[in-house]
Design a protein around this motif. Structure first.
Motif, PDB file in Angstrom:
ATOM      1  N   LEU A  39       1.069  -1.424  -0.179  1.00 37.09           N
ATOM      2  CA  LEU A  39      -0.106   0.270  -0.221  1.00 37.09           C
ATOM      3  C   LEU A  39       0.721   1.533   0.149  1.00 37.09           C
ATOM      4  N   PHE A  40       1.848   1.343   0.795  1.00 41.92           N
ATOM      5  CA  PHE A  40       2.751   2.157   0.525  1.00 41.92           C
ATOM      6  C   PHE A  40       3.845   2.597  -0.665  1.00 41.92           C
ATOM      7  N   SER A  41       4.092   1.163  -0.882  1.00 46.63           N
ATOM      8  CA  SER A  41       4.847   1.618  -2.427  1.00 46.63           C
ATOM      9  C   SER A  41       3.631   1.766  -3.447  1.00 46.63           C
ATOM     10  N   ASP A  42       2.403   1.319  -3.849  1.00 48.23           N
ATOM     11  CA  ASP A  42       1.726   2.281  -4.634  1.00 48.23           C
ATOM     12  C   ASP A  42       1.465   3.230  -4.601  1.00 48.23           C
ATOM     13  N   THR A  43       1.591   3.786  -3.050  1.00 49.78           N
ATOM     14  CA  THR A  43       0.910   5.001  -2.997  1.00 49.78           C
ATOM     15  C   THR A  43       1.631   6.535  -3.520  1.00 49.78           C
ATOM     16  N   GLY A  44       3.057   5.759  -3.692  1.00 50.97           N
ATOM     17  CA  GLY A  44       4.687   6.716  -4.162  1.00 50.97           C
ATOM     18  C   GLY A  44       5.092   6.370  -3.287  1.00 50.97           C
ATOM     19  N   LEU A  45       5.268   5.727  -2.076  1.00 52.89           N
ATOM     20  CA  LEU A  45       6.374   6.025  -1.379  1.00 52.89           C
ATOM     21  C   LEU A  45       7.981   6.006  -1.221  1.00 52.89           C
ATOM     22  N   SER A  46       8.805   6.246  -1.526  1.00 51.97           N
ATOM     23  CA  SER A  46      10.219   5.116  -1.470  1.00 51.97           C
ATOM     24  C   SER A  46      10.596   4.267  -0.200  1.00 51.97           C
ATOM     25  N   VAL A  47      11.815   4.274  -0.212  1.00 48.40           N
ATOM     26  CA  VAL A  47      12.365   2.903   0.745  1.00 48.40           C
ATOM     27  C   VAL A  47      12.555   3.450   1.629  1.00 48.40           C
ATOM     28  N   TRP A  48      13.022   4.789   1.624  1.00 45.79           N
ATOM     29  CA  TRP A  48      13.688   5.580   2.634  1.00 45.79           C
ATOM     30  C   TRP A  48      12.081   5.969   3.887  1.00 45.79           C
ATOM     31  N   GLN A  49      11.525   6.134   3.231  1.00 48.59           N
ATOM     32  CA  GLN A  49       9.971   7.213   3.145  1.00 48.59           C
ATOM     33  C   GLN A  49       9.410   5.731   4.496  1.00 48.59           C
ATOM     34  N   ILE A  50       9.369   4.782   3.479  1.00 47.62           N
ATOM     35  CA  ILE A  50       9.130   3.606   4.623  1.00 47.62           C
ATOM     36  C   ILE A  50       9.701   3.343   5.590  1.00 47.62           C
ATOM     37  N   SER A  51      11.027   3.035   5.527  1.00 46.73           N
ATOM     38  CA  SER A  51      12.329   2.580   6.682  1.00 46.73           C
ATOM     39  C   SER A  51      11.332   3.948   7.602  1.00 46.73           C
ATOM     40  N   SER A  52      10.815   5.219   7.555  1.00 44.25           N
ATOM     41  CA  SER A  52      11.034   6.639   8.414  1.00 44.25           C
ATOM     42  C   SER A  52       9.440   6.365   9.024  1.00 44.25           C
ATOM     43  N   LEU A  53       8.869   5.653   8.429  1.00 46.85           N
ATOM     44  CA  LEU A  53       7.487   4.816   9.148  1.00 46.85           C
ATOM     45  C   LEU A  53       7.890   3.676  10.193  1.00 46.85           C
ATOM     46  N   PHE A  54       8.222   2.857   9.655  1.00 42.64           N
ATOM     47  CA  PHE A  54       9.221   1.459  10.833  1.00 42.64           C
ATOM     48  C   PHE A  54       9.673   3.257  12.172  1.00 42.64           C
ATOM     49  N   VAL A  55      10.331   3.544  11.866  1.00 46.75           N
ATOM     50  CA  VAL A  55      11.006   4.657  13.013  1.00 46.75           C
ATOM     51  C   VAL A  55      10.275   5.194  14.418  1.00 46.75           C
ATOM     52  N   ILE A  56       9.042   5.275  13.170  1.00 49.26           N
ATOM     53  CA  ILE A  56       8.051   6.148  13.461  1.00 49.26           C
ATOM     54  C   ILE A  56       7.030   5.163  14.831  1.00 49.26           C
ATOM     55  N   TRP A  57       6.425   4.084  14.664  1.00 49.17           N
ATOM     56  CA  TRP A  57       5.860   3.265  14.831  1.00 49.17           C
ATOM     57  C   TRP A  57       6.875   2.367  16.064  1.00 49.17           C
ATOM     58  N   SER A  58       8.033   2.286  15.857  1.00 45.53           N
ATOM     59  CA  SER A  58       8.994   1.659  16.561  1.00 45.53           C
ATOM     60  C   SER A  58       9.008   3.141  18.252  1.00 45.53           C
ATOM     61  N   ALA A  59       9.157   4.294  17.222  1.00 45.47           N
ATOM     62  CA  ALA A  59       9.292   4.982  18.865  1.00 45.47           C
ATOM     63  C   ALA A  59       7.932   5.803  20.008  1.00 45.47           C
TER      64      ALA A  59
END
Length: 444
Positions: A39-59
């Motif tokens: 879903l994130f990729s199909d929305t147009g997010l880059s790999v680093w943007q997706i990785s930043s979401l995981f960091v936000i999740w963990s934080a």
């Protein structure tokens, strides 16, 4: 501890367990699990943007973990368990209604908040209610089966995500995920909760060198000591003070963090390890199925695991670590059978470490202390992510998995050394007798 007739207690334990299993299954029946990265990729997010979401999740999880545990101790653990899936559902709805980076970021904050609300509160409620019914010794097997119910929920979501997506795309998958969360919240309201002062019972010392039956009441007494309810700040302070002052509780917190975090982080990289075996993309999910079956079986083995001695628990960690390294370095599909066996052992070890922690907590801030263990686990997971990235980039996924098994060997060695060391009985009123060096995971 309230004394109930055996038949009444057994019926109430079964009712508690059944409600818990339903809650655990529905909480993980999230059809977005196998598809949200797409879903994130199909929305147009880059790999680093997706990785930043995981960091936000963990934080978000780390920042809210301990405060929410204190809130559960001060107000109501059942209330937080009902609110947790509702908060998570709001995040999922946001993802599919307004798919964009800001919406995904807010959704992950909500998901992290939902996880933090449930973490600590769940374990504290289950242990306290079992103890009230005179069944604290059943905690490990009940939680182990709940972990298996969660795994079954994940497996069901993997199987149902494809058909749901074919029928209605991401909106259908999101709606199904929200519905499961709403059902989980409804089930949570059926969990029992009795919040009233409990009379402290003196702790009994176990002679050094004595064998302890892990299947018996793990507190070594007729029930844990839960004092009267405190306010939020007092609950937070009391939980932090107990971990700081009691070395046994502190050791139990650290054991939970190490045992749960390493294999929990590695799970995110199993698709990469599977692809490195040379199989096609379509076969990767089948190999991953092995690991999930191993995790499910590990939860079911909790009753047998309760009978492990301290050296037996160390052996479980060591054998699981060796199986993980061997399976990863084999770089063949057959190696995933060993990885699955390792995950089975690690899941069992995690359940037993959690039971050990619950047995050693005596104050009213049980959820707060458990949340501290959850926060320590989250921090350790982030460290494993960083270390894995460095190792895998330079040496490959197989080597990174093998190196990640080393901490388990170190913990196993420390446990064996601790078992062989004489211990002094702890004074009455302490968290848990310091004797009984043969009990699973009695690390200092």
């Amino acid at each position: 501890m309230t004394v109930h007739p055996p038949r009444v207690s057994d019926a109430r334990v079964r009712r508690l367990a059944a409600t818990l299993y339903g809650y655990a299954f529905l909480s993980e029946l999230v059809l977005l699990y196998p598809l949200y990265a797409l879903l994130f990729s199909d929305t147009g997010l880059s790999v680093w943007q997706i990785s930043s979401l995981f960091v936000i999740w963990s934080a978000a999880s780390i920042l809210l973990e301990v405060p929410s545990g204190a809130f559960a101790d001060a107000v109501s653990r059942r209330l937080l368990l009902a609110l947790a899936p509702l908060v998570t559902a709001a995040g999922f709805a946001l993802w599919v209604l307004v798919p964009s980076y800001p919406a995904f970021a807010v959704g992950f904050v909500l998901w992290g908040a939902g996880g933090a609300l449930a973490s600590g509160a769940l374990e504290a409620l289950v242990f306290t209610e079992l103890d009230r019914l005179g069944a604290a010794g059943r905690y490990a097997r009940v939680i182990g089966r709940a972990k298996t119910a969660e795994t079954l929920g994940v497996l069901a979501s993997i199987l149902l995500a494809g058909p749901a997506f074919a029928l209605g795309g991401y909106p259908a998958v999101g709606a199904a995920s929200v519905l499961a969360c709403l059902l989980a919240a409804a089930v949570a309201t059926r969990l029992p909760e009795h919040r009233r002062p409990m009379t402290a019972a003196p702790a009994t010392s176990v002679p050094a060198g004595a064998e302890v039956d892990a299947g018996a009441d793990p507190t070594g007494r007729d029930g844990a000591t839960d004092e009267e309810d405190l306010g939020w700040w007092a609950s937070l302070h009391a939980g932090l003070a107990e971990v700081h002052a009691d070395r046994a509780v502190r050791a139990a917190v650290l054991l939970v963090a190490v045992v749960a975090a390493v294999w929990g982080a590695l799970d995110e990289y199993t698709p990469l390890l599977a692809r490195d075996t040379g199989v096609g993309e379509a076969t990767v999910p089948l190999l991953l199925l092995f690991t999930w079956v191993g995790v499910a079986v590990g939860g079911l083995l909790a009753p047998a695991g309760e009978r492990l001695t301290g050296r037996g628990y160390a052996g479980l960690l060591a054998l699981s670590a060796v199986a993980l390294a061997a399976g990863a370095l084999l770089a063949r599909p057959l190696g995933f059978a060993l990885v699955a066996a390792a995950f089975c052992g690690f899941q069992l070890a995690t359940v037993l470490a959690d039971a050990r922690l619950q047995a050693r907590i005596t104050g009213a801030s049980r959820a707060t202390v458990t949340s501290l263990a959850g926060m320590a686990t989250d921090v350790t997971i982030i460290a494993v992510y960083g270390g894995y990235g460095l190792l895998a980039t330079g040496a490959g996924n197989g080597v990174a998995f093998a190196v990640a098994a080393v901490p388990y060997l170190i913990v196993a060695l420390l446990l064996v050394v601790r078992v062989g060391r004489p211990t002094r009985p702890r004074p009455a009123g302490g968290a848990q007798p310091g004797g009984g060096p043969q009990h699973p995971g009695r690390a200092g």
